[in-house]
Enzyme design. Structure first.
Site, PDB file in Angstrom:
ATOM      1  N   ASP A 468       0.784  -1.233   0.000  1.00  0.00           N
ATOM      2  CA  ASP A 468       0.000   0.000   0.000  1.00  0.00           C
ATOM      3  C   ASP A 468       0.814   1.280   0.000  1.00  0.00           C
ATOM      4  O   ASP A 468       0.267   2.341  -0.291  1.00  0.00           O
ATOM      5  CB  ASP A 468      -0.961   0.016   1.197  1.00  0.00           C
ATOM      6  N   ARG A 548     -19.300  -8.418  -2.868  1.00  0.00           N
ATOM      7  CA  ARG A 548     -18.476  -8.292  -1.659  1.00  0.00           C
ATOM      8  C   ARG A 548     -18.336  -6.814  -1.321  1.00  0.00           C
ATOM      9  O   ARG A 548     -17.846  -6.029  -2.130  1.00  0.00           O
ATOM     10  CB  ARG A 548     -17.099  -8.902  -1.924  1.00  0.00           C
TER      11      ARG A 548
END
Length: 634
Positions: A468, A548
Site C-alpha cells: 500500500d 463483496r
C-alpha cells in the site's frame, strides 16, 4: 609544477576536441544538450510523441514498441497505461510488439539471472549474473566518462564580484566531476521507471555468484567471488565462514585471489571518496555517499558525528517498532483479536472481530443500494479497474454526506459510516501505535460484484498482489517507496460488511507475490489491519459469485496528508446537527405559543435564521441528485 599539472590537461583537452570534431564534424559545443533536454531523454519523452506519430502513419507495430518503451520508464503515466491496454485489445498487435527499445543490457541479464536463481537453476543463474555484472561495469564506465562535461551550477548565478578564482574554480569543477562519478553506481542500480536504486548492486552480484557457483559445484569460482565480496565487507562473518569452507575444499595451499577488476574498482572509488571528503571538510559542501561499504575510517571525524546521529535515529526507530509489539489495550468492549501476526505468519498484521453488529452492517449496506437518478448520482457501478470479470462501486464519506443532503440516503446511515471508520481508526491506533496518533488518509466504501456471464475459465484476481505504500517488484524482491505509490500511508484496514458471496478472500504473500503466508475470509464486523509497507504484500481472490462489500481504510502519521474530504464531511454533519437543533427548537417554541393571540406572538430576532434558509437545497421531492463519480480505492 604548474607545467606538470596543466600540460597533460591541455593536451587531453586538445585530443578530446579533435576526436569530437572528427566524429561530429563541427565544434563540440554545438552538440551539447541543455539539462532540460537531457532530462527529457532520460524520461524517454520522445517515445511518447513517436507512438502518436507511428499510430497516425498506421505503423502499429512501431507505435506499440514506442508506447511500451515510454511506459517502462513512466509506469505512473495514466494516459499511456490506457493506450497500452487499447493496443493489447487490437487484433493486429502481437505480444512481441511490446518491446523496450531502450532496454538496458545489465537489467535484462540480471532479471533473467534472478529467475534462474529463484528456480534453483544455478549454472544458468551464474552465466546470466556474470553477464549482468560485466554489462553493469561497462555501463558504469560510460556513465563516468559522461561526467567530464561542462561545469553546471545547481544554484543561481553568483554576483560578478563573487566569482571564484582559478584554483577555487578548478577545485569546484573537479569535485563536481568526482561526485558525479560516485553517483554513477546509483544510476546503473536504478531500474527504468524507478527512483530508488538497488542497494549494494555490485557487491550483491558477487554474493549471488558465489552461492550459484557453490551450488553448481564450481568451488574455485565461488571462492574467487567470495574473496571479491570481502574487499567490500572484510569483516562479514558469514562470508568469512564461507571462505574457510572453500579453502578446506580447495586446499590451504591453493591461492584464492579476488578479481582484479573489482580490486581496481574499489581502489579507484576509495581514492575519489577521500578527495571528496577532504573537500567537504575544508572547502564546504555536502556529499551523499552512495555506498554502504565505505570504511568508517575514511570519513572525517567532524562528519562522522552526523553519520552516528543518522544511525542512532535508525536504531530508535527499530526500538519503536519492537515496542509496538507490546500493544495497547483495545478501547471497545466486545471487540476481540481473533488472529495475530504470529498466527498469520508475518509481522504487523491482525484480525479483529465484532467491530460491527449484524444490524450495523445492514445499515451500512443501505448506502450501497442507492441508484442513479436522472442526473446520475448514486452508488454507480462500473467495470473494475483490476479485472474485466467484476463490477466495481465506491463511495467516499463526502459523497455519502452529499447524498444525505439530497435526501437519497438516511442521515443515520451516513453518521454510522463516519462512526464505524472512526471506531476502526481507534482500534488500529491503540493496537499498533499507542500514544502516536493516526490520521485518516482515505476512507472508501467499496463493493466488488461478479459479472455472472464472465466467470467461466477465470484465472485472475479481484485485486493483484501489491503493497500500500510502495511499488512491489517481485522479481527484484524489492518494494520501492516512491511515487506513484502512496508513500505517506502507514497502516491499512478493511472492515467487512457481508459474506454472502463466493471468493473474495484477502491473502498475504512473501515479496515474490506468489508464496501465500495467510488468508482472511470476510464476514460482517471483521476488521483486518496491517502495516502498509513491503512486509505485507497482499491481494484479493476473485469474487466468483455475488457482491463483496467493505469499508477500505488507510491511515497516516503525517497530519499534512490527512484526508481532506473527511474533514469537509465532518464539518457538513456538524452544520446539519446545528440546523436540526435550531429547527427542533423552533417547533417546540411554536407548540408552546400555539393558541396565543397575534399580539402575544414573540418578535423574531434579526439574528435568527429563517426557516426558508434552514431548508437544505436539493431537498425538494422533484429535484434529482447530481452524478456521483466513483473513485478507485487504490
Amino acid at each position: 609544477w604548474e607545467a606538470a599539472l596543466f600540460g597533460p590537461a591541455l593536451r587531453r583537452a586538445l585530443c578530446l576536441q579533435r576526436c569530437l570534431g572528427d566524429r561530429l564534424g563541427s565544434p563540440p559545443g554545438a552538440h551539447r544538450a541543455s539539462r532540460a533536454v537531457r532530462a527529457a531523454f532520460d524520461r524517454r519523452e520522445p517515445y511518447n510523441y513517436l507512438q502518436v506519430a507511428f499510430f497516425q502513419l498506421k505503423k502499429l507495430d512501431q507505435a506499440v514498441s514506442a508506447a511500451h518503451t515510454f511506459f517502462v520508464a513512466n509506469p505512473q503515466h495514466l494516459q499511456m497505461r490506457e493506450d497500452i491496454e487499447k493496443y493489447r485489445r487490437m487484433s493486429g498487435v502481437k505480444s512481441h510488439n511490446f518491446r523496450d527499445l531502450e532496454a538496458i543490457p545489465h537489467w535484462e541479464a540480471y532479471e533473467a539471472g534472478m529467475q534462474h536463481y529463484n528456480a534453483d537453476e544455478y549454472p544458468q543463474a551464474a552465466a546470466r549474473l556474470e553477464e549482468s555484472l560485466t554489462e553493469a561495469v561497462s555501463a558504469l564506465e560510460e556513465c563516468r566518462a559522461l561526467c567530464e562535461g561542462p561545469w553546471e551550477d545547481e544554484e543561481e548565478e553568483e554576483e560578478e564580484d563573487m566569482q571564484p578564482g582559478l584554483y577555487e574554480a578548478i577545485a569546484a569543477h573537479y569535485i563536481q566531476v568526482l561526485k558525479c562519478r560516485q553517483q554513477c553506481v546509483l544510476d546503473i542500480a536504478t531500474k527504468p521507471g524507478r527512483i530508488s536504486a538497488m542497494e549494494d548492486f555490485i557487491p550483491s552480484h558477487l554474493d549471488l555468484l558465489q552461492f550459484s557457483y557453490s551450488q553448481a559445484g564450481n568451488q574455485t569460482l565461488a571462492a574467487e567471488c567470495a574473496a571479491s565480496y570481502l574487499l567490500f565487507y572484510p569483516m562479514d562473518e558469514p562470508m568469512l565462514e564461507k571462505m574457510k569452507e572453500y579453502r578446506a575444499v580447495l586446499g590451504e595451499d591453493t591461492r584464492v585471489a579476488p578479481r582484479e577488476n573489482i580490486r581496481h574498482y574499489i581502489r579507484r572509488s576509495l581514492m575519489e571518496k577521500k578527495l571528496i571528503y577532504y573537500a567537504v571538510e575544508h572547502l564546504g559542501g555536502t556529499f551523499n555517499d552512495p555506498d554502504l561499504w565505505t570504511p568508517d575510517e575514511l570519513i572525517p571525524e567532524n562528519l562522522k558525528e552526523k553519520h552516528r546521529e543518522d544511525q542512532e535515529k535508525q536504531k530508535r526507530e527499530t526500538l519503536d517498532v519492537e515496542e509496538r509489539e507490546k500493544r495497547g489495550p483495545l478501547p471497545f468492549e466486545g471487540v476481540a483479536v481473533t488472529v495475530d501476526s504470529s498466527q498469520m505468519n508475518g509481522t504487523q498484521r491482525v484480525v479483529f472481530d465484532r467491530v460491527l453488529t449484524e444490524s450495523e452492517c445492514k445499515d451500512l449496506l443501505r448506502l450501497t443500494e442507492v441508484r442513479p437518478g436522472s442526473s446520475g448520482e448514486g452508488y454507480r457501478s462500473r467495470r473494475s479497474p483490476h479485472t474485466p470479470h467484476e463490477r466495481f462501486e465506491g463511495l467516499t464519506v463526502l459523497k455519502a454526506v452529499q447524498l444525505a443532503q439530497n435526501g437519497d440516503v438516511d442521515w443515520r446511515d451516513v453518521k454510522l459510516f463516519l462512526q464505524a471508520s472512526e471506531k476502526s481508526r481507534k482500534i488500529i491506533q491503540s493496537y499498533f501505535t499507542p500514544g502516536k496518533k493516526l490520521h485518516f488518509s482515505f476512507t472508501h466504501l467499496v463493493c466488488r460484484t461478479a459479472v455472472d456471464e464472465e466467470q467461466e475459465g477465470r484465472m485472475d484476481l479481484s485485486h493483484p498482489v501489491h503493497a500500500d505504500n510502495c511499488l512491489l517488484d517481485p522479481e527484484g524482491q524489492e518494494c520501492w517507496r516512491e511515487p506513484p505509490a502512496y508513500v505517506y500511508r502507514d497502516y491499512s484496514g478493511i472492515l467487512y460488511l457481508n459474506d454472502d458471496f463466493q471468493g473474495g478472500d484477502l491473502f498475504f504473500t512473501e515479496m515474490d507475490a506468489v508464496t501465500v503466508t495467510a488468508k482472511v475470509h470476510p464476514k460482517c464486523g471483521r476488521l483486518v489491519a496491517f502495516s502498509s509497507g513491503k512486509e505485507n504484500p497482499h491481494g484479493v481472490r476473485a469474487v466468483s459469485r455475488g457482491r463483496r462489500c467493505a469499508v477500505a481504510l488507510w491511515y497516516t502519521h503525517s497530519k499534512e496528508h490527512a484526508e481532506q474530504e473527511r474533514v469537509k464531511a465532518e464539518e457538513l454533519v456538524k452544520q446539519r446537527a446545528v440546523q436540526q437543533d435550531w429547527h427542533d427548537g423552533e417547533e417546540r417554541q411554536g407548540a408552546v405559543h400555539k393558541g396565543r393571540s397575534s399580539s402575544e406572538l414573540p418578535v423574531r430576532s434579526s439574528r435568527a435564521r429563517p426557516t426558508s434558509q434552514a431548508h437544505k437545497p436539493g431537498s425538494e421531492g422533484t429535484q434529482r441528485p447530481k452524478e456521483l463519480r466513483t473513485r478507485d480505492e487504490f
